[in-house]
Scaffold this motif. Structure first.
Motif, PDB file in Angstrom:
ATOM      1  N   ALA A 101       0.827  -1.209   0.000  1.00  0.00           N
ATOM      2  CA  ALA A 101       0.000   0.000   0.000  1.00  0.00           C
ATOM      3  C   ALA A 101       0.862   1.260   0.000  1.00  0.00           C
ATOM      4  O   ALA A 101       0.591   2.210  -0.766  1.00  0.00           O
ATOM      5  CB  ALA A 101      -0.931  -0.008   1.209  1.00  0.00           C
ATOM      6  N   THR A 102       1.896   1.300   0.831  1.00  0.00           N
ATOM      7  CA  THR A 102       2.737   2.506   0.900  1.00  0.00           C
ATOM      8  C   THR A 102       3.567   2.680  -0.367  1.00  0.00           C
ATOM      9  O   THR A 102       3.790   3.804  -0.821  1.00  0.00           O
ATOM     10  CB  THR A 102       3.658   2.450   2.122  1.00  0.00           C
ATOM     11  N   LEU A 103       4.030   1.577  -0.951  1.00  0.00           N
ATOM     12  CA  LEU A 103       4.781   1.681  -2.203  1.00  0.00           C
ATOM     13  C   LEU A 103       3.915   2.284  -3.312  1.00  0.00           C
ATOM     14  O   LEU A 103       4.398   3.056  -4.147  1.00  0.00           O
ATOM     15  CB  LEU A 103       5.293   0.308  -2.633  1.00  0.00           C
ATOM     16  N   GLY A 104       2.624   1.944  -3.302  1.00  0.00           N
ATOM     17  CA  GLY A 104       1.738   2.458  -4.327  1.00  0.00           C
ATOM     18  C   GLY A 104       1.360   3.913  -4.121  1.00  0.00           C
ATOM     19  O   GLY A 104       0.934   4.584  -5.064  1.00  0.00           O
ATOM     20  N   GLN A 105       1.504   4.420  -2.908  1.00  0.00           N
ATOM     21  CA  GLN A 105       1.123   5.801  -2.610  1.00  0.00           C
ATOM     22  C   GLN A 105       2.244   6.796  -2.883  1.00  0.00           C
ATOM     23  O   GLN A 105       1.974   7.979  -3.102  1.00  0.00           O
ATOM     24  CB  GLN A 105       0.677   5.917  -1.154  1.00  0.00           C
ATOM     25  N   ASP A 106       3.489   6.350  -2.841  1.00  0.00           N
ATOM     26  CA  ASP A 106       4.614   7.266  -3.006  1.00  0.00           C
ATOM     27  C   ASP A 106       4.762   7.709  -4.461  1.00  0.00           C
ATOM     28  O   ASP A 106       4.339   7.021  -5.393  1.00  0.00           O
ATOM     29  CB  ASP A 106       5.908   6.616  -2.524  1.00  0.00           C
ATOM     30  N   GLN A 107       5.406   8.857  -4.618  1.00  0.00           N
ATOM     31  CA  GLN A 107       5.708   9.375  -5.947  1.00  0.00           C
ATOM     32  C   GLN A 107       7.144   8.981  -6.308  1.00  0.00           C
ATOM     33  O   GLN A 107       8.078   9.300  -5.577  1.00  0.00           O
ATOM     34  CB  GLN A 107       5.556  10.897  -5.975  1.00  0.00           C
ATOM     35  N   TRP A 108       7.302   8.304  -7.424  1.00  0.00           N
ATOM     36  CA  TRP A 108       8.607   7.794  -7.831  1.00  0.00           C
ATOM     37  C   TRP A 108       9.082   8.521  -9.081  1.00  0.00           C
ATOM     38  O   TRP A 108       8.282   8.951  -9.909  1.00  0.00           O
ATOM     39  CB  TRP A 108       8.541   6.288  -8.081  1.00  0.00           C
TER      40      TRP A 108
END
Length: 421
Positions: free
Chosen positions: A325-332
């Motif tokens: 969930a957190t990986l999907g929320q961050d801006q990369w």
């Protein structure tokens, strides 16, 4: 004398005549004017008997079980034993216990001084004094001094910044001296933080030790935000002011530093992994993977309890769900999006396997072992770490890194470092 005549010498009441049979005890008509003499009770060996337990023995035991009062426990215990040799009184066991606790405190203090474990004291104007950072010393941003208030500006080694590496030498008198050096050269320690100690007056040596140790307890993970990059042989030590002069000259500060016992004071290279040398993508990935990295050392422990592994499988599934969930929320960044997407896909597949293992009732131990072998999230994390130029080998479990891959890892697009610890 006639039978009818009364015997003038017969005792009153017709008792037996004097001299015939046992006589009644003599009782003076008015009693004695003085009480019988009294003497203090004595033991069979002649020592006076004193009621209760010996006060020095009690005090010896109390100070012996109190932190840092071992000198008092030792002195009071010896004094109690001397008193108990002269009098018969309870408390010998208490005194002996106090002396033993005092000796244990003495042994611990001597051991700490000889080995230098955890703490290094710095005296005013003498031991431990060092110059300002030498040329080539690595220095990071200063520690925030908002808590300093009116504390004087630190000088000497207490002015060192996080990232400073230093050497340590000991003179013939046992005084320690420190000098800043480059982290690429052999060094004793690496400063992680300068912390401000509470209060406006010097708290005393014992309190300074406790405060420095408490303030430095989180210095390792704050300085090395990558848990995989922390060798298991690295310890957090501190340098504290040993007197009021060092307290004032150091700006009421203590230094936290890392010491690698495997290097035996000759470490090479910096252990720092934080915002000063990590890219935004690297920092975000480490933050998102932190809960998983905390869990992974458990994978190396053998498990035999079917009930426990069921809870363990459920815990792994929940952690993976949170990481995804957190990986999907961050801006990369553009260069990291595909790599993070691949990591998310792999962790989702792993999560499904661990959820199934947690739901298995027939053979939970077998399901746990199968998930650990075939769906271990460490494999997916290793690939992502290598792609983003982070440490790809967990130094907490095995200090020996694996052989490098046949194809060098791609440098991160956003300029992050690809060096491994």
């Amino acid at each position: 004398m006639a039978d009818g005549d009364a015997d003038a010498w017969a005792p009153p009441g017709g008792g037996p005549p004097l001299g015939d049979g046992p006589q009644p005890p003599f009782a003076p008509p008015y009693g004695s004017p003085y009480p019988p003499p009294s003497y203090p009770p004595r033991a069979p060996d002649g020592r006076p008997v004193v009621e209760g337990s010996n006060g020095l023995a009690i005090a010896s035991l109390v100070t012996g079980v109190t932190c840092c009062l071992w000198p008092a426990a030792l002195g009071l215990g010896i004094g109690a034993l001397v008193q108990l040799r002269r009098r018969h009184q309870r408390g010998r066991g208490l005194a002996v216990a106090g002396v033993l606790l005092g000796l244990l405190g003495l042994a611990a203090s001597v051991t700490g001084l000889l080995t230098g474990s955890f703490h290094v004291h710095v005296g005013g104007g003498g031991a431990g004094a060092a110059a300002q950072p030498a040329a080539g010393a690595t220095a990071g941003p200063s520690t925030p001094d908002s808590a300093q208030g009116s504390a004087p500006r630190p000088t000497g080694i207490f002015a060192w910044q996080p990232g400073t590496c230093f050497t340590e030498t000991t003179d013939h008198a046992g005084h320690r001296h420190h000098a800043a050096t480059s982290c690429t050269s052999p060094h004793w320690g690496e400063v992680t933080a300068r912390v401000t100690m509470p209060g406006s007056t010097y708290p005393g040596t014992e309190a300074a030790i406790r405060q420095a140790h408490a303030l430095c307890s989180d210095a390792k993970t704050d300085y090395i935000t990558d848990l995989w990059a922390i060798p298991r042989t690295v310890e957090v030590h501190d340098i504290y002011p040993e007197d009021a002069t060092a307290w004032a000259g150091g700006g009421h500060s203590a230094l936290c530093y890392l010491y690698d016992r495997a290097a035996d004071g000759r470490a090479i290279g910096s252990l720092r992994r934080d915002g000063s040398n990590l890219s935004p993508d690297q920092q975000a990935l480490l933050k998102d993977l932190y809960s998983l990295d905390e869990l992974e050392p458990e994978f190396a422990k053998p498990q035999t309890d079917p009930e426990y592994v069921g809870y363990r499988s459920q815990g792994v599934s929940q952690v993976l769900s949170g990481v995804v969930a957190t990986l999907g929320q961050d801006q990369w960044s553009a260069g990291s999006k595909d790599r993070i997407a691949a990591l998310v896909a792999a962790l989702k597949a792993d999560q499904s396997a661990w959820t199934a293992a947690a739901d298995t009732t027939a053979d939970p131990l077998g399901a746990y072992r199968a998930a650990l072998q075939n769906d271990n999230p460490v494999a997916a994390e290793t690939i992502a770490r290598r792609a983003l130029g982070l440490t790809d080998h967990d130094l907490r479990n095995d200090p020996t890194p694996p052989p490098p891959p046949s194809t060098p890892p791609t440098q991160p697009a956003d300029g992050g470092s690809a060096d491994a610890v």
